[in-house]
Motif scaffolding. Structure first.
Motif, PDB file in Angstrom:
ATOM      1  N   UNK A 181       0.863  -1.179   0.000  1.00 47.29           N
ATOM      2  CA  UNK A 181       0.000   0.000   0.000  1.00 47.29           C
ATOM      3  C   UNK A 181       0.895   1.223   0.000  1.00 47.29           C
ATOM      4  N   UNK A 182       0.769   2.050  -1.032  1.00 45.40           N
ATOM      5  CA  UNK A 182       1.592   3.256  -1.118  1.00 45.40           C
ATOM      6  C   UNK A 182       0.756   4.452  -1.501  1.00 45.40           C
ATOM      7  N   UNK A 183       1.126   5.097  -2.601  1.00 45.66           N
ATOM      8  CA  UNK A 183       0.433   6.305  -3.027  1.00 45.66           C
ATOM      9  C   UNK A 183      -1.012   6.030  -3.385  1.00 45.66           C
ATOM     10  N   UNK A 184      -1.919   6.925  -2.920  1.00 43.64           N
ATOM     11  CA  UNK A 184      -3.333   6.832  -3.255  1.00 43.64           C
ATOM     12  C   UNK A 184      -3.714   7.910  -4.257  1.00 43.64           C
ATOM     13  N   UNK A 185      -4.853   8.548  -4.031  1.00 45.41           N
ATOM     14  CA  UNK A 185      -5.340   9.533  -4.981  1.00 45.41           C
ATOM     15  C   UNK A 185      -4.583  10.856  -4.855  1.00 45.41           C
TER      16      UNK A 185
ATOM     17  N   UNK B 157      -6.544   6.923   1.335  1.00 49.07           N
ATOM     18  CA  UNK B 157      -6.586   6.491  -0.062  1.00 49.07           C
ATOM     19  C   UNK B 157      -7.206   7.533  -0.983  1.00 49.07           C
ATOM     20  N   UNK B 158      -8.479   7.853  -0.787  1.00 48.56           N
ATOM     21  CA  UNK B 158      -9.121   8.860  -1.630  1.00 48.56           C
ATOM     22  C   UNK B 158      -8.739  10.262  -1.199  1.00 48.56           C
ATOM     23  N   UNK B 159      -8.579  11.166  -2.159  1.00 42.35           N
ATOM     24  CA  UNK B 159      -8.195  12.545  -1.857  1.00 42.35           C
ATOM     25  C   UNK B 159      -8.760  13.462  -2.929  1.00 42.35           C
ATOM     26  N   UNK B 160      -9.284  14.606  -2.498  1.00 43.35           N
ATOM     27  CA  UNK B 160      -9.805  15.592  -3.445  1.00 43.35           C
ATOM     28  C   UNK B 160      -9.654  16.980  -2.851  1.00 43.35           C
TER      29      UNK B 160
ATOM     30  N   UNK C  46     -10.375  13.697   2.499  1.00 43.41           N
ATOM     31  CA  UNK C  46      -9.800  12.352   2.481  1.00 43.41           C
ATOM     32  C   UNK C  46     -10.909  11.320   2.599  1.00 43.41           C
ATOM     33  N   UNK C  47     -10.922  10.343   1.711  1.00 44.08           N
ATOM     34  CA  UNK C  47     -11.737   9.148   1.882  1.00 44.08           C
ATOM     35  C   UNK C  47     -10.841   8.115   2.546  1.00 44.08           C
ATOM     36  N   UNK C  48     -11.026   7.920   3.860  1.00 37.65           N
ATOM     37  CA  UNK C  48     -10.183   6.995   4.617  1.00 37.65           C
ATOM     38  C   UNK C  48     -10.764   5.591   4.478  1.00 37.65           C
ATOM     39  N   UNK C  49     -10.135   4.790   3.649  1.00 40.87           N
ATOM     40  CA  UNK C  49     -10.644   3.457   3.351  1.00 40.87           C
ATOM     41  C   UNK C  49     -10.490   2.511   4.529  1.00 40.87           C
ATOM     42  N   UNK C  50      -9.576   2.813   5.459  1.00 39.94           N
ATOM     43  CA  UNK C  50      -9.439   2.001   6.651  1.00 39.94           C
ATOM     44  C   UNK C  50     -10.369   2.444   7.751  1.00 39.94           C
TER      45      UNK C  50
END
Length: 375
Positions: free
Chosen positions: A117-121, A189-192, A201-205
């Motif tokens: 798991x590394x770079x996200x959006x 993970x998600x970012x806008x 941030x969409x925190x998938x965890x």
């Protein structure tokens, strides 16, 4: 029956073991006046984020391959497994003339039994490029390293930590999953970039949406999304998009075993969450196209009977979401797609092979995708 320990379903893909990914099988549309797809970035290790700026520069992140520093995590059966981490995730830039280069390296966390798991959006505010980066869990045997579960700003060839979402998760745990069940878990993970100049941030965890002040790093909760997909608390938010009026839309992967039809896009208005489009499967992103419609990315399908790696290849898709939430598929047959970005002309850039052998990831440009008819 779970392929992963139950808590590990919180995380967004590609948190799965690496497999050999199939190549794009092509789409079935019959519109001959639209140019053929073009591969614009190659050699990626699990690409997760794409963004194209106004000057035509393409930014891409990938997961990397972990590193040499080790840690252990519970295996769900009373024992432990060994993971590792190191600076092997990458931020990649592709200039309008096609030159591809690595701008910066970031932390890659190779979660035991799952994968890197590394770079996200990616998000841009002014001249600053930001990324979400990596996952961390309180059950890991060592303290959180810098850049894990964090929002990073790309400063030249360096990646500067702006906000620590793991600290917020540890202090607040908005989805209320107990720590002894792996509940202190954050995957940035998600970012806008929001219309208010803040990062979202969409925190998938953590199963929530967070607001981050890019100047101070201050984090606040926008909404918990736990329990929204019928898969326990694990809704797994993956992407964020905004409408002209500031309404936020968030894609939900759903928790394992990722039932077909469980994924959805929800709408958040003034802190109130409601369903916008439902009945989809394993959503990894949602973005707004220049035509005003939302476009969701479906990673594919989970099939426990498919073998040791039960993610079905070459069934990913891009789905156009109309203003009333109606759905129409405009691309299908994709190989593990994870994210989508648009330029002003309606060309779409899709990250593909989000799981697969190192180097198999790529970004494909689909000219005038906003003009594709429903399939």
């Amino acid at each position: 029956m779970h392929w992963f320990p139950p808590r590990q379903f919180r995380r967004s893909l590609p948190l799965a073991v690496l497999v050999t990914a199939g190549l794009l099988t092509g789409c079935t549309r019959t519109v001959t006046q639209i140019a053929l797809p073009q591969v614009v970035a190659t050699g990626l290790n699990g690409p997760q984020g794409v963004l194209v700026t106004g000057d035509g520069t393409l930014w891409v992140t990938d997961d990397g391959v972990g590193g040499t520093t080790t840690f252990t995590a519970a295996n769900g059966q009373g024992g432990t497994l060994e993971g590792n981490y190191g600076p092997s995730a990458r931020v990649i830039r592709v200039t309008p003339d096609g030159t591809q280069s690595v701008v910066a390296s970031t932390l890659s966390v190779n979660v035991p039994g799952i994968g890197p798991s590394g770079g996200g959006k990616i998000a841009v505010i002014g001249s600053n490029v930001y990324i979400g980066n990596a996952v961390w869990n309180a059950g890991f045997s060592v303290p959180r390293p810098a850049q894990a579960s964090a929002v990073l700003r790309i400063d030249g060839s360096a990646a500067t930590e702006v906000a620590n979402t793991f600290a917020f998760e540890a202090a607040n745990n908005p989805d209320k999953v107990p720590e002894n069940q792996g509940g202190i878990d954050s995957h940035t993970y998600g970012l806008a970039a929001g219309p208010d100049g803040q990062l979202y941030v969409a925190d998938a965890g953590g199963n929530d949406v967070l607001k981050v002040n890019p100047s101070t790093g201050q984090i606040s909760l926008v909404a918990s999304l736990a329990g929204r997909t019928g898969t326990g608390p694990q809704s797994v938010p993956t992407g964020i998009a905004f409408d002209n009026d500031g309404t936020m839309y968030v894609s939900l992967l759903s928790g394992g075993p990722f039932p077909s039809g469980a994924a959805k896009v929800v709408k958040i208005t003034g802190g109130t969450v409601s369903d916008f489009a439902t009945g989809m499967t394993m959503l990894t992103d949602v973005e707004r196209g220049p035509d005003g419609n939302l476009y969701a990315v479906s990673f594919g399908r989970f099939d426990p009977a498919a073998g040791p790696v039960p993610f079905v290849a070459n069934v990913g898709s891009v789905i156009r979401l109309k203003a009333n939430g109606d759905k129409e598929t405009v691309l299908n047959g994709l190989s593990y797609p994870t994210s989508i970005a648009f330029n002003a002309a309606g060309d779409a850039y899709v990250a593909e092979n989000g799981i697969g052998l190192p180097g198999s990831g790529r970004v494909v440009r689909y000219p005038a995708l906003t003009e594709y008819p429903a399939q």
